[in-house]
Design an enzyme around this catalytic site. Sequence first.
Site, PDB file in Angstrom:
ATOM      1  CE  LYS A  37      47.692 -15.331   9.268  1.00  7.11           C
ATOM      2  NZ  LYS A  37      47.481 -13.910   9.522  1.00  7.11           N
ATOM      3  CG  ASP A  60      50.644  -9.889   6.830  1.00  6.65           C
ATOM      4  OD1 ASP A  60      50.388 -10.925   6.181  1.00  6.65           O
ATOM      5  OD2 ASP A  60      50.233  -9.685   7.984  1.00  6.65           O
ATOM      6  CD  GLN A 107      45.893 -12.437  12.489  1.00  8.78           C
ATOM      7  OE1 GLN A 107      46.848 -13.094  12.080  1.00  8.78           O
ATOM      8  NE2 GLN A 107      44.808 -12.257  11.766  1.00  8.78           N
TER       9      GLN A 107
END
Length: 300
Positions: free
Chosen positions: A54, A121, A98
């Site tokens: 990422k 997200d 994460q």
Amino acid sequence: MTAKIIDGVAVAKKIRDDCRGRVQRIVAQSGTRPGLAVIIVGSDPASQIYVRNKIRACANVGIESLRFDYPADVNQDAVIDRITRLNDDPAVHGILVQLPLPPSFDMARILHSISADKDVDGFHLYNVGGLVVGGTVFPPCTPYGVLKLLEHEHIALEGRNVVVVGASNIVGKPMALMLMQHEATVSICHAKTRDLAQFTILADILVVAAGYPNLIQPEMVRTGAVVIDVGINRLGDGRLVGDVNFDGVAAKASYITPVPGGVGPMTVSMLLVNTITSCERWQQQTFVPIFSKFPARVTK
Ligand code: NAD
């Protein structure tokens, strides 16, 4: 019939090229560079690889990234304090934590402490609610990537029978809701579904996100169906495979995504898209209208 293989790497590259242009325009117009903060707790090897990818992808399109590493035994209040500060940091337009988090963590509390305005997200309740009623600000990256692949191949959704195998909060459920927004007729299957094949055989479009190698066999797929394999499974011999018997199903389907090289590269690209969209919203002052922060300290 032999399926057309949908090249996720090529589609993801086009999206990243577009991202690079958007970043350049934002910088030229405002002097601001989109910023993404990535928080990782613990040392799970797969998570380390995902975070590295990422951050590399951000650099590739000109997004500034900030990485915060915490040991697995960190007090979760320290992580929430960090998120609270990032919520208020004008240089940060996207915040992601994460997953998975260590088992001692209250994942919902962590995710809901992220400002809905920076929830790139798409896991905050505000954005999840937006999937139900329409008007999501940040669609979750993996299902968003699947939609982009279908759009790229000009595969119509309206009125089609779509079967989603897998009902997780991260992939299956938001996928089904997004497909419903596009007026598909959606069935959702999961581990407790009896006789999976009786559903999958009806699918014009089959999206599989179960995490179970070879779950979908050719006899479970209608001739000419579109098959999107979200699964990523590491076999004992080190090979990476999806949830679909690729060779068998490719002989029957009209379109199929490979693993690797299908949905995977799209997920990171859509994170970049969401981060840039967030930065543009901050530039235009078009924030989430109801509330921008969910109370960080919700009582359980
Ligand atoms: P999860 O474990 O949270 O959920 C799996 C879902 O599949 C559950 O709803 C479960 O009920 C269902 N399921 C499990 N076995 C089944 C079976 N035999 N029949 C029918 N349904 C079954 O997993 P997740 O986070 O949703 O991820 C699913 C898969 O997608 C995993 O392989 C994961 O690695 C992969 N994934 C890929 C990407 C990507 O970018 N390509 C992103 C996220 C997840």
